[in-house]
Design an enzyme around this catalytic site. Structure first.
Site, PDB file in Angstrom:
ATOM      1  N   CYS A  10     -12.327 -22.820   0.749  1.00  0.00           N
ATOM      2  CA  CYS A  10     -11.589 -21.588   0.455  1.00  0.00           C
ATOM      3  C   CYS A  10     -10.131 -21.971   0.225  1.00  0.00           C
ATOM      4  CB  CYS A  10     -11.779 -20.547   1.558  1.00  0.00           C
ATOM      5  SG  CYS A  10     -11.165 -21.073   3.187  1.00  0.00           S
ATOM      6  N   ASN A  13      -8.618 -22.569   4.567  1.00  0.00           N
ATOM      7  CA  ASN A  13      -9.513 -23.224   5.532  1.00  0.00           C
ATOM      8  C   ASN A  13      -9.289 -22.711   6.960  1.00  0.00           C
ATOM      9  OD1 ASN A  13     -10.278 -26.556   6.792  1.00  0.00           O
ATOM     10  ND2 ASN A  13     -11.710 -25.009   6.168  1.00  0.00           N
ATOM     11  N   CYS A  15     -10.181 -19.042   7.446  1.00  0.00           N
ATOM     12  CA  CYS A  15     -10.998 -17.826   7.542  1.00  0.00           C
ATOM     13  C   CYS A  15     -12.411 -18.045   6.978  1.00  0.00           C
ATOM     14  CB  CYS A  15     -10.335 -16.657   6.811  1.00  0.00           C
ATOM     15  SG  CYS A  15      -8.671 -16.258   7.392  1.00  0.00           S
ATOM     16  N   ARG A  16     -12.532 -18.050   5.651  1.00  0.00           N
ATOM     17  CA  ARG A  16     -13.861 -18.005   5.028  1.00  0.00           C
ATOM     18  C   ARG A  16     -14.644 -19.311   5.155  1.00  0.00           C
ATOM     19  NH1 ARG A  16     -11.637 -16.121  -0.611  1.00  0.00           N
ATOM     20  NH2 ARG A  16      -9.970 -17.452   0.194  1.00  0.00           N
ATOM     21  N   SER A  17     -14.034 -20.430   4.771  1.00  0.00           N
ATOM     22  CA  SER A  17     -14.843 -21.672   4.758  1.00  0.00           C
ATOM     23  C   SER A  17     -15.217 -22.172   6.153  1.00  0.00           C
ATOM     24  CB  SER A  17     -14.192 -22.762   3.900  1.00  0.00           C
ATOM     25  OG  SER A  17     -12.926 -23.147   4.379  1.00  0.00           O
ATOM     26  N   ASP A 129     -11.375 -12.337   0.298  1.00  0.00           N
ATOM     27  CA  ASP A 129     -10.434 -12.951   1.235  1.00  0.00           C
ATOM     28  C   ASP A 129     -10.058 -11.947   2.327  1.00  0.00           C
ATOM     29  OD1 ASP A 129      -8.445 -14.279   2.528  1.00  0.00           O
ATOM     30  OD2 ASP A 129      -7.190 -14.607   0.763  1.00  0.00           O
TER      31      ASP A 129
HETATM   32  P1  4NP Z   1      -9.032 -18.391   3.758  1.00  0.00           P
HETATM   33  O1  4NP Z   1      -7.950 -17.222   3.982  1.00  0.00           O
HETATM   34  O2  4NP Z   1      -8.773 -18.975   2.378  1.00  0.00           O
HETATM   35  O3  4NP Z   1     -10.335 -17.688   3.833  1.00  0.00           O
HETATM   36  O4  4NP Z   1      -8.815 -19.403   4.871  1.00  0.00           O
HETATM   37  C1  4NP Z   1      -6.589 -17.413   3.697  1.00  0.00           C
HETATM   38  C2  4NP Z   1      -5.786 -18.064   4.598  1.00  0.00           C
HETATM   39  C3  4NP Z   1      -4.459 -18.248   4.314  1.00  0.00           C
HETATM   40  C4  4NP Z   1      -3.913 -17.774   3.134  1.00  0.00           C
HETATM   41  C5  4NP Z   1      -4.726 -17.129   2.224  1.00  0.00           C
HETATM   42  C6  4NP Z   1      -6.075 -16.955   2.507  1.00  0.00           C
HETATM   43  N1  4NP Z   1      -2.530 -17.960   2.861  1.00  0.00           N
HETATM   44  O5  4NP Z   1      -2.069 -17.481   1.808  1.00  0.00           O
HETATM   45  O6  4NP Z   1      -1.827 -18.628   3.644  1.00  0.00           O
END
Ligand code: 4NP
Length: 162
Positions: A10, A13, A15-17, A129
């Protein structure tokens, strides 16, 4: 027998992955197949490297019966494209970013995670997201990741994914 190596990707790294990684680990553990898999996750971005998963993601995964608290965020590396049999992007932007980073020989191993979700709609289904959203969004992330990983495991067992 060679292990099947799966990398979830993602943006951050956190939340989703890591949620998808934990969901697949739980499924392969339950199926008695843990020894047959190598499972990891990474982010295309570097902002959160070294951090534990978002606390809402940790809570949602705990409720679903698996623990991602020990994960630490890392960024995708060049050698990931040599090492993994399947590189599963959470959304279309992650997929485009991976395709730019990957050598041509690895591009066919990059897929959208939700292409394995039987309830996904549309041609390029994404894991939305949840970052910065409420707990409900993270519960939905877990539900999506669990379904997609179940579909993935079935496809792998049928020889239809790698
Ligand atoms: P992830 O979520 O890609 O599912 O881990 C996010 C975590 C951080 C950010 C965006 C999405 N960010 O912009 O910092």
């Amino acid at each position: 027998m060679e292990k099947t190596k799966v990398l979830f990707v993602c943006l951050g790294n956190i939340c989703r992955s890591p949620t998808a990684e934990g969901a697949l680990r739980q499924l392969v553990d339950e199926a008695g197949l843990a020894g047959r898999f190598e499972i990891d996750s990474a982010g295309t971005g570097s902002w959160h490297v070294g951090q534990a998963p978002d606390r809402h993601a940790q809570a949602a995964c705990r409720r679903a019966g698996f623990d991602i608290s020990g994960h630490r965020a890392r960024q995708v590396r060049k050698d990931d494209f040599e090492r993994f049999d399947l590189i599963l992007a959470c959304d279309a932007q992650n997929q485009r970013d991976l395709e730019h980073l990957a050598p041509a020989s690895a591009r066919g191993r990059i897929r959208l995670l939700r292409s394995f979700d039987p309830l996904a709609a549309g041609p390029r289904p994404e894991v939305p997201d949840p970052w910065g959203m409420g707990q409900d969004a993270f519960e939905e992330t877990v539900a999506i990741c669990k379904r997609a990983c179940q579909g993935l495991l079935e496809a792998l067992r049928a020889g239809q994914a790698v």
